[in-house]
Design an enzyme around this catalytic site. Structure first.
Site, mmCIF file in Angstrom:
data_model
loop_
_atom_site.group_PDB
_atom_site.id
_atom_site.type_symbol
_atom_site.label_atom_id
_atom_site.label_comp_id
_atom_site.label_asym_id
_atom_site.label_seq_id
_atom_site.Cartn_x
_atom_site.Cartn_y
_atom_site.Cartn_z
ATOM 1 N N ALA A 49 39.735 40.276 46.609
ATOM 2 C CA ALA A 49 39.846 38.983 47.295
ATOM 3 C C ALA A 49 41.289 38.475 47.307
ATOM 4 O O ALA A 49 41.808 38.066 48.348
ATOM 5 C CB ALA A 49 38.921 37.960 46.628
ATOM 6 N N GLU A 50 41.945 38.515 46.151
ATOM 7 C CA GLU A 50 43.321 38.013 46.091
ATOM 8 C C GLU A 50 44.281 38.899 46.889
ATOM 9 O O GLU A 50 45.213 38.401 47.518
ATOM 10 C CB GLU A 50 43.808 37.881 44.657
ATOM 11 C CG GLU A 50 45.195 37.240 44.600
ATOM 12 C CD GLU A 50 45.618 36.790 43.222
ATOM 13 O OE1 GLU A 50 46.846 36.726 43.000
ATOM 14 O OE2 GLU A 50 44.752 36.496 42.378
ATOM 15 N N THR A 51 44.041 40.186 46.885
ATOM 16 C CA THR A 51 44.887 41.086 47.661
ATOM 17 C C THR A 51 44.773 40.770 49.150
ATOM 18 O O THR A 51 45.786 40.680 49.854
ATOM 19 C CB THR A 51 44.507 42.556 47.389
ATOM 20 O OG1 THR A 51 44.689 42.822 45.995
ATOM 21 C CG2 THR A 51 45.364 43.507 48.205
#
Length: 128
Positions: A49-51
């Site tokens: 998700a953060e990537t």
């Protein structure tokens, strides 16, 4: 992406689409991304998700003068998964000068929601 080994490469993430305010990525559910009990690790979902949010923000900023970093992330792990592929679709819900907020939905091959995440990404000036 750089030529050195990164978390993205280690976890087998693949970038499928980058467009204005949207990123699509996949990640396998295998020995790299499972927790000790054999299910998709929540941390792997958060990393995906953060990537996706970071790549999306990077696409919207001026790479010559700005850089971005994850500032805050939350995730609700809705459904477990033992193997296969998950797909993250990240969409920008706020595009500010100093922060961007992304909603990321991670689904399995059947379209079932595995994880729902929100990530705030900081946009800062690059140091000379």
């Amino acid at each position: 992406m750089t030529k050195t080994q990164t978390l993205t490469q280690t976890l087998g993430m693949k970038l499928i689409e980058v467009s204005e305010g949207k990123v699509v990525m996949t990640m396998p559910v295998d020995e790299r991304t499972r927790q000790p009990f054999g299910y998709l690790h929540g941390g792997a979902s958060v990393a995906l998700a953060e990537t996706a949010a970071s790549i999306g923000t990077g696409h919207l900023i001026d790479p010559d003068t700005q850089i971005c970093f994850g500032l805050e992330i939350n995730a609700n792990h809705i459904k477990s998964k033992r193997d296969g592929i998950v797909t993250a679709v990240a969409e920008a819900v706020h595009r500010g000068r100093s922060t961007m907020v992304w909603e990321i939905k991670i689904r399995d091959e059947e379209g079932k929601l595995i994880c729902l995440s929100r990530c705030t990404v900081a946009v800062v000036p690059k140091k000379p």
